[in-house]
Design an enzyme around this catalytic site. Structure first.
Site, PDB file in Angstrom:
ATOM      1  N   MET A 164      35.888  36.592 -18.606  1.00 37.20           N
ATOM      2  CA  MET A 164      34.523  36.055 -18.622  1.00 37.20           C
ATOM      3  C   MET A 164      34.135  35.763 -17.177  1.00 37.20           C
ATOM      4  SD  MET A 164      34.333  33.432 -21.842  1.00 37.20           S
ATOM      5  CE  MET A 164      35.371  32.231 -21.025  1.00 37.20           C
ATOM      6  N   TYR A 441      37.891  23.335 -15.869  1.00 41.04           N
ATOM      7  CA  TYR A 441      37.210  24.599 -16.194  1.00 41.04           C
ATOM      8  C   TYR A 441      36.654  24.617 -17.610  1.00 41.04           C
ATOM      9  CZ  TYR A 441      41.935  26.466 -17.643  1.00 41.04           C
ATOM     10  OH  TYR A 441      43.169  26.696 -18.189  1.00 41.04           O
ATOM     11  N   GLU A 442      35.881  25.657 -17.905  1.00 37.65           N
ATOM     12  CA  GLU A 442      35.097  25.762 -19.151  1.00 37.65           C
ATOM     13  C   GLU A 442      34.112  24.601 -19.303  1.00 37.65           C
ATOM     14  OE1 GLU A 442      34.756  28.085 -21.291  1.00 37.65           O
ATOM     15  OE2 GLU A 442      36.359  29.433 -20.698  1.00 37.65           O
ATOM     16  N   GLY A 443      33.575  24.122 -18.184  1.00 41.56           N
ATOM     17  CA  GLY A 443      32.675  22.977 -18.183  1.00 41.56           C
ATOM     18  C   GLY A 443      33.474  21.703 -17.997  1.00 41.56           C
TER      19      GLY A 443
END
Length: 594
Positions: A164, A441-443
């Site tokens: 991603m 990570y991932e927000g």
């Protein structure tokens, strides 16, 4: 580091005795013929072998060796390529993928258990199949039939991996300002240019091809996030039969040198007029990417859970073996030179904190997984709508609370080890380092908290809290008040009342204080987390009671539940006090006074 052993008994207990997920499976046409208790157990038993015997044994050496970067190419640690090949041949890359393309099609409540085992074994290794699974989901949900037929069989089989590509050097959370551009070509493809950073698995030697999912903007894109489109950009182009032809204009500029997950390649990726194909509709890339975000964010939370379980196993073994000092007379072994450190109250406090947070976290991840399954499969509209609301509310909690408590548990484990927990040879410090990134990570977890309180609770004016409240209140109302759990039932009722009272106060004050939500969001998320765990611990304790004769190991459930209610749940009172303070104490200082 202790040899990892998958907690299979606890997984089965949570799945089948607490949540009775097989009842849901049997009511689902897609799952009824392929999934039952015995089949689920067999799958998880095999998954445990993969984690214990294939992945975990080389995790320590892989961390020491790390990934290497030279001339645009990344070399993974010794053993990774062979392990990934065996993982792929066993079908473990496509555990949740569409069976039409070769996947197992496992429900999330079940795959969450496998993911936990893989993360306990080695978080860095788990990222390669994990990101591929997310890319598979996005293409399956939004790609054209042509894209799905071309890419998914090879990604599901593990022949190709996926990534991603969201973040850019100047744009992290604020994706609306990304600069990557995609120019239409005459053959229906696009020419994509831009630079992406922090790309997990962006380059490696595990497979011959890597399929990048890239966010970029078309020439006519509106401003902000409404102008983002999603594209497939393979490392190598391929013909209709999937044979690789020429290298696409995609390259790895460098890799990051990180605090942890050393064996995971975190790459700077350059796209220089790379050939790309649109996934889904133009300017709808962010919603397409968010199709998998609920799953991916639970997956990141499970990284924290997996590390916490490994930390507990390590620390418990060490505490039993480490002979040091003397306990009180009641616990002292007079026949030995000294006692194990397990006799000391503070060591027990740390171990029980880890145990209660980890087993509570396993129940929580399964609960969220069950909601994802119901949201996807339920035939009853009301059941599906309730599950949708629960997923929306609990996803940020799953990502942030599981990773926050995961780091806490790895640090407790390190403290149990004492000095040996700080040196590299024991491996405990690796868990601390590897888990730390999961909060980022991932927000980041702060962003997750803003999503929960700002978008979900305040944005719905409290409506999204209703299904959550109703489920817990219904459980409380059905719990026999004369049972031995009357005290804990009252504590849970009080905790739920505190959450609802705080929520109402925030809703009332936020309209007049624009800094309020930002100022109390993290404390609010933790409050929701601790209340959720209290519900789940009481649910587990009551579910365990009738099973003790057949499963005597469940006697620890009642004891750990009592510890949670006595020592962990009281944290909610300080959180509630901080939330009620609002933004005032945070904004007393001028910028120059910091």
């Amino acid at each position: 580091m202790a040899d990892y052993r998958a907690p299979r008994d606890d997984m089965d207990f949570v799945l089948h005795d607490v949540f009775r997920v097989a009842d849901d499976w049997q009511q689902t046409p897609e799952l009824a013929d392929m999934m039952d208790v015995e089949t689920a157990g067999a799958i998880l038993d095999e998954g445990a072998k993969v984690a214990e015997n294939l992945v975990a044994p080389i995790a320590r050496e892989a961390d020491e060796e790390g990934v290497k970067f030279k001339d645009g190419e990344v070399t993974t640690p010794k053993g990774y390529k062979e392990n990934f090949r065996q993982l792929a041949e066993g079908g473990w890359v496509g555990v949740t993928a569409n069976p039409d393309f070769g996947g197992m099609g496992l429900p999330k409540s079940l795959s969450a258990q496998y993911e936990e085992m893989l993360c306990s074994a080695d978080i860095a290794f788990s990222l390669y199949p994990g990101l591929t699974s997310g890319a598979i989901m996005a293409i399956n949900s939004h790609g054209s039939d042509e894209l799905k037929n071309h890419y998914l069989p090879r990604m599901v089989s593990g022949e190709w991996t996926g990534t991603m590509c969201l973040t850019e050097p100047h744009a992290g959370t604020d994706l609306g300002i990304i600069r990557s551009k995609a120019i239409p070509a005459q053959d229906g493809s696009f020419s994509l240019s831009g630079t992406k950073i922090f790309i997990t698995g962006g380059e490696h030697d595990l497979t011959d091809n890597i399929v990048h999912l890239v966010l970029a903007k078309l020439p006519d894109a509106p401003a902000g996030t409404k102008g983002i489109s999603l594209f497939v950009v393979p490392k190598f182009l391929s013909d209709e039969q999937g044979n690789l032809t020429e290298r696409n204009n995609v390259s790895c500029g460098s890799i990051e040198h990180k605090m942890g997950i050393h064996a995971s390649a975190t790459c700077v990726m350059n796209f220089d007029g790379a050939k790309a194909w649109l996934v889904g509709e133009p300017h709808r890339g962010l919603p397409a990417m968010f199709t998998m975000m609920n799953y991916e964010r639970l997956g990141v939370g499970i990284q924290g859970l997996g590390a916490a379980e490994r930390s507990y196993q390590n620390a418990l073994e060490y505490a039993k073996d480490r002979i040091q000092g003397r306990g009180a007379k009641a616990t002292r072994n007079d026949q030995a030179e000294a006692d194990s450190i397990l006799v000391h109250g503070d060591v027990r406090r740390m171990l029980l904190t880890m145990k209660s947070l980890t087993e509570g976290g396993r129940a929580f991840s399964t609960w969220v997984g069950q909601q994802l399954d119901r949201s996807k499969y339920a035939g009853d509209d009301q059941v599906r709508q309730k599950a949708d609301a629960m997923v929306a509310l609990l996803t940020p909690v799953a990502k942030a609370f599981l990773t926050d408590t995961g780091l806490e548990s790895t640090i407790h484990g390190q403290q149990v080890f004492g000095g040996h927990g700080y040196v590299r040879e024991w491996g405990q410090e690796q868990l601390v380092r590897d888990t730390r990134i999961a909060q980022i990570y991932e927000g980041t977890n702060g962003i997750q908290a803003l999503d929960l309180l700002g978008r979900k609770v305040f944005g719905s004016q409290g409506q999204l809290l209703q299904p959550f409240n109703e489920e817990i209140q219904s459980f409380l109302d059905e719990t026999v008040t004369g049972s031995e759990w009357i005290k804990q039932r009252e504590q849970l009722q009080q905790a739920l009342n505190i959450l609802n009272g705080v929520s109402e106060e925030v809703l009332q004050k936020a309209a007049g204080d624009e800094n309020l939500v930002n100022s109390v969001a993290v404390e609010y998320l933790h409050l929701v987390g601790y209340v959720s765990y209290a519900y789940l611990w009481l649910k587990m304790a009551i579910a365990a009671e009738p099973l003790l004769s057949d499963k005597p190991y469940l006697a620890t459930k009642a004891k750990t539940a009592r510890f949670y209610f006595a020592r962990i749940l009281p944290r909610i009172h300080s959180l509630a006090a901080a939330i009620k303070d609002g933004s005032e104490s945070l904004y007393l200082h001028s910028d120059d006074e910091f």
